[in-house]
Write a protein that holds these residues in place. Structure first.
Motif, mmCIF file in Angstrom:
data_model
loop_
_atom_site.group_PDB
_atom_site.id
_atom_site.type_symbol
_atom_site.label_atom_id
_atom_site.label_comp_id
_atom_site.label_asym_id
_atom_site.label_seq_id
_atom_site.Cartn_x
_atom_site.Cartn_y
_atom_site.Cartn_z
ATOM 1 N N LEU A 1 84.167 43.211 -1.926
ATOM 2 C CA LEU A 1 82.715 43.243 -1.743
ATOM 3 C C LEU A 1 82.320 43.935 -0.448
ATOM 4 N N GLY A 2 83.279 44.135 0.454
ATOM 5 C CA GLY A 2 82.974 44.881 1.665
ATOM 6 C C GLY A 2 82.876 46.366 1.419
ATOM 7 N N ASN B 1 77.038 51.421 8.091
ATOM 8 C CA ASN B 1 76.665 50.025 7.849
ATOM 9 C C ASN B 1 77.722 49.269 7.041
ATOM 10 N N LEU B 2 78.696 49.985 6.500
ATOM 11 C CA LEU B 2 79.813 49.328 5.830
ATOM 12 C C LEU B 2 80.839 48.964 6.893
ATOM 13 N N THR B 3 80.782 47.722 7.358
ATOM 14 C CA THR B 3 81.641 47.322 8.472
ATOM 15 C C THR B 3 83.125 47.385 8.119
ATOM 16 N N VAL C 1 74.255 47.872 -3.988
ATOM 17 C CA VAL C 1 73.374 46.939 -3.287
ATOM 18 C C VAL C 1 74.219 45.824 -2.680
ATOM 19 N N PHE C 2 74.072 45.605 -1.378
ATOM 20 C CA PHE C 2 74.788 44.553 -0.661
ATOM 21 C C PHE C 2 73.798 43.468 -0.252
ATOM 22 N N VAL D 1 74.958 45.668 -12.862
ATOM 23 C CA VAL D 1 76.274 45.037 -13.013
ATOM 24 C C VAL D 1 76.587 44.370 -11.681
ATOM 25 N N ASP D 2 76.775 43.029 -11.687
ATOM 26 C CA ASP D 2 77.062 42.347 -10.418
ATOM 27 C C ASP D 2 78.563 42.230 -10.202
ATOM 28 N N TRP D 3 78.924 41.734 -9.021
ATOM 29 C CA TRP D 3 80.338 41.700 -8.624
ATOM 30 C C TRP D 3 81.171 40.777 -9.499
ATOM 31 N N ARG D 4 80.556 39.746 -10.069
ATOM 32 C CA ARG D 4 81.308 38.846 -10.929
ATOM 33 C C ARG D 4 81.694 39.529 -12.238
#
Length: 427
Positions: free
Chosen positions: A73-74, A138-140, A239-240, A265-268
């Protein structure tokens, strides 16, 4: 008038000092009771190892899930917004509207495509992602893990950022050039020709997940649109959110903010098979390792039954001296439960100690055996993680204590039911 004098019944208080004293003596078996002592020792070791193993395995499984979730998710969004009916040529306005939704941390338009990365030394398949410089910063997981070069001026030139494992595989460093080959090139009368173009490596990053470090290539968004023949549109918007667990509520808000037909489509959904497999494996491991504790608890049963049989005379003498059935039962309850309680507490300490030092232990064992015990190319992560869930650890401790207590009930009941006359009849 005759007065009938009744003597008060003397009741032994629960867990009286003499009950603890006798339980302690039974735990310290003498030479002729050495076999019973051996059974008690194995019961203690079984419970200790079972509890410690359960805690360590559950912590490692939780660590795997947390690390993989953070790394996946990162880099990939919690919600993937894809176009419906028409291409995402209005991606700027859509991304701006989604960014204003409360709880949305970042809405990054991206262009995704596959290709071949090559150098004079080697070649490998790559996943190319076009992204704006401000979104990449912004993507740490990327911006804070730059190992070579930098992301300064990423949008200004034709530089790319590649993963550390890909750079090692191609024997490249920051400042070198990587040649990217895409099958979707220029359309000619002879058909579509592959697009081959060299790019300077601006930065080399290392996320710690081998699958990403060996395949991802980040390219400026405008350059990716030209490279993949995009007509000023994007593949999707990543989208984060601030809280991935509230993804259902965010889906509704993002759909309303998009202001156009989109498919979410979400991460799950994107990782459902992977994380479901982890959950099933975790549950199965818990059940299997619980059997270790159960076997140790059964050893307590056999040890106590043998102890009751051996101490039949002692029990009969105690009963004739006034000890109640409850006192006899509590004596053997304390004896058996002591093994379970001490074994559980020692197992808890051993398990926590291993969890807090698991990476150091892995490195020591790797050095001692001269083998790679945790190959990052197989397990996706560069180190062995362990995440202790105190609620889960408490459940393991309660389960072990409960099994240990239940194991003492039947032998203790047998001891309390022993008839003093039968025990002393042949003495």
């Amino acid at each position: 008038m005759d007065e009938t004098m009744t003597e008060p019944v003397v009741r032994t208080p629960p867990f009286a000092p003499f009950e603890w004293l006798l339980s302690g003596r039974y735990l310290r078996a003498r030479r002729k009771e050495g076999f019973i002592s051996v059974i008690a020792g194995f019961s203690f070791l079984g419970i200790m190892l079972g509890v410690a193993t359960l805690i360590v395995v559950m912590a490692v499984m939780n660590g795997f899930r947390k690390e993989l979730l953070d790394k996946i998710l990162g880099l990939n969004g919690h919600i993937l917004v894809q176009p419906l009916e028409s291409p995402l040529t209005d991606w700027k306005d859509v991304a701006d509207r989604i960014s204003q939704v409360p709880g949305i941390r970042l809405a990054a338009p991206v262009v995704d495509g596959q290709g071949l990365g090559s150098s004079p030394f080697n070649a490998a398949g790559v996943f190319i992602r076009g992204i704006r410089a401000e979104d990449l910063n912004n993507l740490t997981s990327i911006a804070k893990n730059i190992k070579q070069g930098s992301l300064e001026g990423f949008d200004e030139g034709q530089g790319v950022a590649i993963g550390r494992r890909l750079a090692d595989q191609l024997s490249l460093h920051a400042g070198d050039s990587i040649t990217l080959v895409s099958p979707k090139g220029a359309v000619t009368p002879m058909g579509t020709t592959p697009r081959i173009k060299p790019y300077k490596i601006s930065a080399v990053f290392e996320i710690g997940m081998s699958e990403y470090d060996s395949t991802f290539v980040f390219m400026p968004l405008a350059e990716a649109q030209a490279y993949f023949n995009r007509n000023n549109d994007v593949s999707s918007i990543e989208v984060f959110t601030n809280n991935p667990d509230r993804i259902v509520a965010f889906r509704t808000l993002v759909t309303e903010a998009a202001g156009r037909p989109v498919f979410l489509v979400d991460w799950r959904q994107r990782n459902s098979t992977f994380f479901n497999a982890l959950q099933v494996e975790r549950n199965v491991m818990f059940l299997i390792l619980t059997m270790i504790v159960l076997v140790a608890a059964l050893n307590i049963v056999s040890g106590l039954i043998m102890l009751v049989k051996d101490k039949g005379q002692d029990i009969a003498i105690l009963r004739t001296m006034g000890a109640s059935q409850g006192s006899i039962m509590r004596i053997f309850l304390i004896t058996g439960a002591s093994i379970g309680v001490v074994g559980t507490l020692v197992g808890l300490m051993v398990g926590l100690l291993i969890c807090f030092n698991i990476e150091s232990i892995r490195q020591f064992l790797s050095w001692l055996t001269n083998t790679e015990l945790f190959d990052p190319t197989l397990y996706f992560l560069s180190k062995l993680p362990a995440e202790i869930d105190f609620g889960e650890t408490l459940a393991v401790v309660i389960m072990a204590l409960t099994l240990s207590f239940l194991a003492t009930l039947y032998p203790s009941w047998r001891a309390a039911r022993l008839d003093p006359v039968d025990a002393l009849r042949y003495e």
